[in-house]
Structure formats: C-alpha cells, structure tokens
Scaffold this motif. Sequence first.
Motif, PDB file in Angstrom:
ATOM      1  N   HIS A 291       0.823  -1.210   0.000  1.00 24.95           N
ATOM      2  CA  HIS A 291       0.000   0.000   0.000  1.00 24.95           C
ATOM      3  C   HIS A 291       0.863   1.268   0.000  1.00 24.95           C
ATOM      4  CE1 HIS A 291      -3.036  -2.954   1.209  1.00 24.95           C
ATOM      5  NE2 HIS A 291      -3.965  -2.061   0.986  1.00 24.95           N
ATOM      6  N   HIS A 292       2.176   1.082  -0.154  1.00 23.93           N
ATOM      7  CA  HIS A 292       3.128   2.207  -0.202  1.00 23.93           C
ATOM      8  C   HIS A 292       3.042   3.064   1.060  1.00 23.93           C
ATOM      9  CE1 HIS A 292       3.499   0.922  -4.315  1.00 23.93           C
ATOM     10  NE2 HIS A 292       2.208   1.169  -4.524  1.00 23.93           N
ATOM     11  N   LEU A 293       3.085   2.409   2.201  1.00 28.64           N
ATOM     12  CA  LEU A 293       3.009   3.150   3.462  1.00 28.64           C
ATOM     13  C   LEU A 293       4.356   3.791   3.782  1.00 28.64           C
ATOM     14  CD1 LEU A 293       0.974   0.673   5.715  1.00 28.64           C
ATOM     15  CD2 LEU A 293       0.154   2.365   4.083  1.00 28.64           C
ATOM     16  N   SER A 294       4.297   4.829   4.610  1.00 27.80           N
ATOM     17  CA  SER A 294       5.540   5.481   5.022  1.00 27.80           C
ATOM     18  C   SER A 294       6.327   4.580   5.967  1.00 27.80           C
ATOM     19  CB  SER A 294       5.243   6.815   5.714  1.00 27.80           C
ATOM     20  OG  SER A 294       4.429   6.604   6.852  1.00 27.80           O
ATOM     21  N   TYR A 295       5.595   3.733   6.716  1.00 25.51           N
ATOM     22  CA  TYR A 295       6.293   2.918   7.702  1.00 25.51           C
ATOM     23  C   TYR A 295       5.588   1.593   7.939  1.00 25.51           C
ATOM     24  CZ  TYR A 295       9.303   1.957  11.703  1.00 25.51           C
ATOM     25  OH  TYR A 295      10.249   1.411  12.548  1.00 25.51           O
ATOM     26  N   VAL A 296       6.352   0.513   7.825  1.00 28.53           N
ATOM     27  CA  VAL A 296       5.873  -0.824   8.173  1.00 28.53           C
ATOM     28  C   VAL A 296       6.945  -1.443   9.064  1.00 28.53           C
ATOM     29  CG1 VAL A 296       5.353  -3.149   7.286  1.00 28.53           C
ATOM     30  CG2 VAL A 296       4.591  -1.130   6.014  1.00 28.53           C
ATOM     31  N   ALA A 297       6.536  -2.061  10.172  1.00 25.93           N
ATOM     32  CA  ALA A 297       7.534  -2.665  11.057  1.00 25.93           C
ATOM     33  C   ALA A 297       7.096  -4.047  11.482  1.00 25.93           C
ATOM     34  CB  ALA A 297       7.730  -1.786  12.284  1.00 25.93           C
ATOM     35  N   ALA A 298       8.084  -4.929  11.649  1.00 23.89           N
ATOM     36  CA  ALA A 298       7.834  -6.236  12.261  1.00 23.89           C
ATOM     37  C   ALA A 298       8.590  -6.261  13.578  1.00 23.89           C
ATOM     38  CB  ALA A 298       8.298  -7.353  11.342  1.00 23.89           C
ATOM     39  N   CYS A 299       7.871  -6.542  14.653  1.00 27.32           N
ATOM     40  CA  CYS A 299       8.439  -6.497  16.000  1.00 27.32           C
ATOM     41  C   CYS A 299       8.090  -7.786  16.733  1.00 27.32           C
ATOM     42  CB  CYS A 299       7.866  -5.311  16.783  1.00 27.32           C
ATOM     43  SG  CYS A 299       8.089  -3.730  15.971  1.00 27.32           S
ATOM     44  N   SER A 300       8.561  -7.891  17.957  1.00 26.05           N
ATOM     45  CA  SER A 300       8.251  -9.055  18.790  1.00 26.05           C
ATOM     46  C   SER A 300       8.100  -8.616  20.237  1.00 26.05           C
ATOM     47  CB  SER A 300       9.366 -10.097  18.688  1.00 26.05           C
ATOM     48  OG  SER A 300       9.250 -11.034  19.737  1.00 26.05           O
TER      49      SER A 300
ATOM     50  N   GLY B  15       9.916 -16.345  22.206  1.00 24.89           N
ATOM     51  CA  GLY B  15       9.878 -15.199  21.298  1.00 24.89           C
ATOM     52  C   GLY B  15      11.263 -14.911  20.730  1.00 24.89           C
ATOM     53  N   ARG B  16      12.254 -15.033  21.572  1.00 23.47           N
ATOM     54  CA  ARG B  16      13.622 -14.786  21.104  1.00 23.47           C
ATOM     55  C   ARG B  16      14.099 -15.884  20.173  1.00 23.47           C
ATOM     56  NH1 ARG B  16      17.119 -11.753  25.837  1.00 23.47           N
ATOM     57  NH2 ARG B  16      15.806  -9.905  25.793  1.00 23.47           N
ATOM     58  N   LEU B  17      13.719 -17.126  20.488  1.00 23.19           N
ATOM     59  CA  LEU B  17      14.106 -18.245  19.617  1.00 23.19           C
ATOM     60  C   LEU B  17      13.560 -18.044  18.196  1.00 23.19           C
ATOM     61  CD1 LEU B  17      13.827 -21.634  21.567  1.00 23.19           C
ATOM     62  CD2 LEU B  17      15.802 -20.791  20.262  1.00 23.19           C
ATOM     63  N   ALA B  18      12.337 -17.517  18.108  1.00 21.41           N
ATOM     64  CA  ALA B  18      11.745 -17.272  16.783  1.00 21.41           C
ATOM     65  C   ALA B  18      12.634 -16.333  15.971  1.00 21.41           C
ATOM     66  CB  ALA B  18      10.345 -16.682  16.930  1.00 21.41           C
ATOM     67  N   VAL B  19      13.226 -15.358  16.670  1.00 22.15           N
ATOM     68  CA  VAL B  19      14.104 -14.402  15.984  1.00 22.15           C
ATOM     69  C   VAL B  19      15.489 -15.002  15.759  1.00 22.15           C
ATOM     70  CG1 VAL B  19      15.252 -12.159  16.220  1.00 22.15           C
ATOM     71  CG2 VAL B  19      12.810 -12.399  16.788  1.00 22.15           C
ATOM     72  N   GLU B  20      16.041 -15.660  16.788  1.00 19.52           N
ATOM     73  CA  GLU B  20      17.414 -16.204  16.698  1.00 19.52           C
ATOM     74  C   GLU B  20      17.544 -17.336  15.686  1.00 19.52           C
ATOM     75  OE1 GLU B  20      18.351 -15.048  21.356  1.00 19.52           O
ATOM     76  OE2 GLU B  20      17.950 -17.131  20.804  1.00 19.52           O
ATOM     77  N   THR B  21      16.423 -18.005  15.439  1.00 15.78           N
ATOM     78  CA  THR B  21      16.444 -19.064  14.415  1.00 15.78           C
ATOM     79  C   THR B  21      16.252 -18.492  13.011  1.00 15.78           C
ATOM     80  OG1 THR B  21      14.075 -19.370  14.709  1.00 15.78           O
ATOM     81  CG2 THR B  21      15.526 -20.846  15.968  1.00 15.78           C
ATOM     82  N   GLY B  22      15.964 -17.202  12.934  1.00 15.94           N
ATOM     83  CA  GLY B  22      15.710 -16.584  11.634  1.00 15.94           C
ATOM     84  C   GLY B  22      14.327 -16.917  11.092  1.00 15.94           C
ATOM     85  N   TYR B  23      13.483 -17.484  11.959  1.00 14.77           N
ATOM     86  CA  TYR B  23      12.130 -17.891  11.562  1.00 14.77           C
ATOM     87  C   TYR B  23      11.221 -16.673  11.469  1.00 14.77           C
ATOM     88  CZ  TYR B  23       7.652 -20.448  12.137  1.00 14.77           C
ATOM     89  OH  TYR B  23       6.398 -20.961  11.997  1.00 14.77           O
TER      90      TYR B  23
END
Lengths: 300, 399
Positions: free
Chosen positions: A173-182, A226-234
């Motif tokens: 949608h050509h937004l100014s900002y999109v973020a993925a967080c945990s 939650g950290r494992l999801a990030v540390e595994t690159g998942y």
Amino acid sequence: MQVKTTILSLPTEEFVHPGTRACAGCGLAIAYRVGLKALGKDTMLIVPPSCLTVLQGLFPVASTKLPCLNVTFASTAAAATGILAALKTQGNEHTTVAAWAGDGGTSDIGLQALSGAAERGDNFIYFCYDNEGYMNTGAQRSGTTPIGAVTANTPFKGKIQQKKDVPAIMAAHHLSYVAACSAAYPLDLYDKILKCKDMPGTKYFHIHIPCPPGWGYDPRYGIKIGRLAVETGYYDLYEIINGEFRLTAASEKLVEKRKLVPVREYFRAQSRFRILTDAQIADIQNQIDAKWAGYYKKDE
Amino acid sequence: MHIIENGNVAAALGVKLCRANVIAAYPITPQTPLTERLSEYVEAGEMKAEYIPVESEHSALAVCIAASSAGTRVSTATSANGLLYMHEQVQWAAGARLPIVMCVVNRAVGAPWNIWNDQQDSISQRDTGWIQMYCADHQQIIDTVIKAYWLAEKVSIPIMVCYDGYILSHTYMPFDVPDQEQVDAFLPPFRPDYALNPEDPANLNTVTLPDVRMDVHGELAHGYMEIRYLLQEEMRTTLAVAAEAEKRFTEIFGRGGDPYIEPYRCDDAEYVAVGLGSLTYQLRVCVDALRKEGINVGVMGVRFYRPFPDEAIANALKGKKGVIVFEKALSYGYEGALASDLKSALYEHLAYTGALPVVQNFIVGIGGRDIRTEELTQNLKAATQHRVSKEPAWIGLKL
C-alpha cells in the motif's frame, strides 16, 4: 542516529494498570504496556474483539488509562478513520490515533477495512498483535497461523497452509512505515513507534506475540520462545521506511553473526508443532536458510 | 426558498443545513446521487465537513460510529444490500446510543439482484433499536432529516430516514429549502454527554456482564440487561419527544402536523388504507376515486414506524369497520410487518371495546413491480366489500 532506549531510560509512567485479565505469561501484556508508553498520554485507542478486549477488563472497570473505543471485529481501521475525521473537524491535530487488533482481526476479518484506510492514507498507527491464531476463542487457526501448527480446528494434521504475510500486503500500500516487531524485544517496538509517530499516513506494526495456552509452553518461557523465533531466523525484526527494507535489533545482529540457531529448537519448545516431522522441519530450515542467504548477500 | 429538485438532493440539502461534520458513504443505487451531492458540497467548501469515501457500507457506519463517539455530528446513507451489509454496525450504533442519522433510499434486496424499489431493506432492520421515519414526498425528506438530527441527539438513539428509491429519490418535485438561520435556531450544535478525550479517558462498549457490577468506587454499574432495557424504555419515551420535535419544528418553519401519522379523509371513513412512504400518496388518488363511488374510505400514512406509535394509530382507527394495510415488504412466512404491528396495536388498545376493525393485508410493488393506481383502487374497493384473502394478497402477481 536515533538513541536506542534501554530498560533504564524507558519512561516510568504506566498506561496499563497492573492486574489486567491477560493470561499468565501473555506476550501481549508486555507489548501493549510498552507500546502505550511510546504512544503517550495524548492517544486514542481502537480495539476490536480480541484477547486485548479481555485484557482491558470488564465493564465498569478498565485496565487502560487511555480513551478506548471498542468496535466490531471487521471495522477497526475504519473506526480509526472516523476518529481521525472527527478530530480534524474539531481542529485537533495533536492526538495520536492507534488501533490494536489481533491477527484474526487483521489478516482475516479486518483486512478489507485496513486496506481501505491504508489506501486512503489515513494518519494513524495500526498494531497487529500476532499470536498466530484465534486465541481468545480457544486457539483456532487464522490467516497468520504458521504451517504445521496444531490448532483447535486443525486438530490432527496441523495447518497445511503458509502463514499470510500481512506486513508485505501493507507494504504494497506504499506506506511510510511498516515494522515487524516481537514482544520478546519490547525496546525495539518502543523505538520504532517513536520513530514513525510523525510520519505521514497509515503506519503498520506487526508484533509477534508468544501465547502460552495457544502455543503450548510453560508461561515462564514466553520471552525465550519469542527470542528463539528471531534467533532461528524464523521471524524477522525489520522496518520498511518509504519502501526501503532493513533488519533491526537482534535480526540485524544475526546478519553480522552469520549464524542462526536451528529452527528445530523453536519448534520443539512448543506443543503446537508436535506433529511436525523431521523432514518437514528440514524443509522449513531450508526455506529459512535461503531467505537468510538473501540477507547476507545484500549485506556484502 | 422554493426549488424543484429530486429527493436525493432534498436529503443532501437537509444534511448540509444540519451541518454534519463527518460524512462517510459507499456507493449503491439509488442512494448515489445523494452522497455524490454531499461530496460536491464538501469539495466546493460549501460544507465544513470531512467526506470519507469508504471501501464498504460496513466501514461507512464504522466511521460514523467512531466519529460520533468522538463528539461529531455524522451522516451516511445507503440502500438495499448496503444496509444489510451494515447490519452488525446498525445494531452496534443503537447499543452504543449514538445519534447517527442515516438516509435509507428504499430498494429491494437480493437474491436475485434487483435494483428497484420496495421496502424490504429498512423493514428488515426494524428490530435493531433504530428510530425509523418514512417520507412520502420531497418536502418530508428534507424536513425529516432536520427533525431527525434534533430528535436523535435529544434521545441518543440513531435514526433511519427512509424514502422510496426512484419514486422519490430520482423524481423532481418542488419543495421549500429552509434558511440556514432557521435550521440553526432549531438545531443546536452537537454536545454529547461524553466524547472520547485523552484528558478524561473512558473505555467505551467494553465487555459487559449479565449482572450488575461494582465500579472501583463501590458504585453499582449497569449490567448488559439494564443497558438494553434503557434502550427499550427510552425508545418508548421517544414518542413524546418526537411530538416535542414536531411542535418546535412547526413553530420555527411554519409547517408540520401529526408527528406519527398522516391521515387523509379518515375522519368519516369506514375503511382506512394504511401504508408507509410514497405509496400512501398514491392511495389518496384511490380514495378520491372510491369516494366518488360513495365508498367511505380514507388513507393513513405511518410516518413514524419505530418506536411504533401504537396508541396514536389505534385511536385514529377506533370505530372503523376495516383497515387495509398495503406493504412493499413482508416478514416471510407470515405477513407484512406493518400489518402485524398494527393488529397488535388495535388489540392492545381496542379489544376492551369489543369492536376491533377487520384487518386485511396487501403486498404490492415488490422489486419495483409497477403499482397501477387502477389496480390498487380495485383491490381497496374489494377489501371494503369482503375479505379478499386469509393470507396476505399480492397485487399484480402474474403466476
């Protein structure tokens, strides 16, 4: 360069009272508490039916110290539009409007309204807290439930379809900002909210939310998972500013490290993935490796 | 100022004069010329308002619900399946007690697709907790919109202003457009008891238990049942407030009448035809024709359908031999909803007299089927002579 917030510099003012109705170990309770600190006092909230409706308490007691409009399931983003329009006609250009919806309320029933508001470029922040299922109604599958997860309505075979990539849909949608967080990285969430607050149009946040009853783990392991999801690159932490993608926080560091934790560790920590076979896990590992090979290549 | 315009423009002018600040709408025939006109007023700077071109009717009402909760006067309009698509939000707006005014330009509902006029759309929303007002001509459309804003804000209940698609929405008729000063004198600025505000935070429409519950100060707060009871109770007292609205309106604008019903040649009538909307003006032609034949008939338009003015209707029909209800909608599996409501009102208020009028029910104009005045007259005449049918009789059916 933006100063990174630490646990010591995080504001002490709370907008969520202690004693919410969230489950023990709820990842949303962390993300919401920290998220509201970043949004600040001059904020109006919109919440559709979801775990957050429960967290915020039962009439006439509320756990949130900000004005909040509870709305129907499919109408979250349109309600944000309505509040913005009202504020505009009242000459109020300072109040932040923020919607917080679950993954079902976003990726499934709320997608049409969200797409409409984003296309109109309405100036608000939309948070999708993604616990990867209809956890409030007893953990049924949603559009963002990952492949292989056993849910209340994929009881034996697990979900056979891929997770819907909502941030990518929103980026289109050509937004100014999109973020993925945990929820396991609340300070990354906090800094991203501060960063985009004054950007124009609709801002979209996707927040990965570990869920003890829905995912099947002991509540004390929520941050670890939650950290494992990030540390595994998942699951990756990133932001897309005016179309430009960049990994952030722990995910950014993983590019430097060039070393991912095997995704098996993430799956084996949760009972919802109990039916995943070694072959399926190997297949998912290959997909993760291929995705990260792309990140490494961009970094070179 | 007298002008000649179509019914949709009459509605748009009403909304403009009422100074709605947030307008949200999704296109559906035959409502579109109304909302197009509003977008013109906003873009031209003639109206100080935000016009939101939403992506669905569900969102149109979502925008209005949120903007109204934030303390702003709002407007939307729809027809047929658009109204059905809103249904969840329709109920929500009433439960949240928001004074939204929505024009419903009556049209048949699918399936099968049909874009022509009947009233199944708004009648199917009868039990949602909205006030429903029906218009019979263009003057009534603009006047009803103005009255509706005053009334909705007085009782905190949303209102549907219903008028027939094409027959009123797309036809041209002369009508008076009141001066802005008159409307401003009639309708004060919208000042709700509470509007969303960071200085005074509240959590609106949150989960409410079956039973009453104490707040943090030890005061008992309503349970869901008390909140819903109050909606019913205040819907009923709205009848008296509507009379006040009519009186105020008449004083300022110099026209008005009975707030609930619009009788025509009813005083000495033995038989009275009853209906909603433009059909009741067509029935006047039938009444005039039958009167020439010496048949004592009249016609009564019901302008206020919810809350149902049962007492006013029963009083008006007291002593009549028969009542013939003509409807462009029905409750499938039984009969027209207005016929049922009317029978209930007659029984409630006249059963003790031992003289209940006979009630007959005709279904007409479904999906825009031509309602031919001659055919209408013949059926009305027949109903004054004998019982036409035990079941609702469909006029003009070609089976």
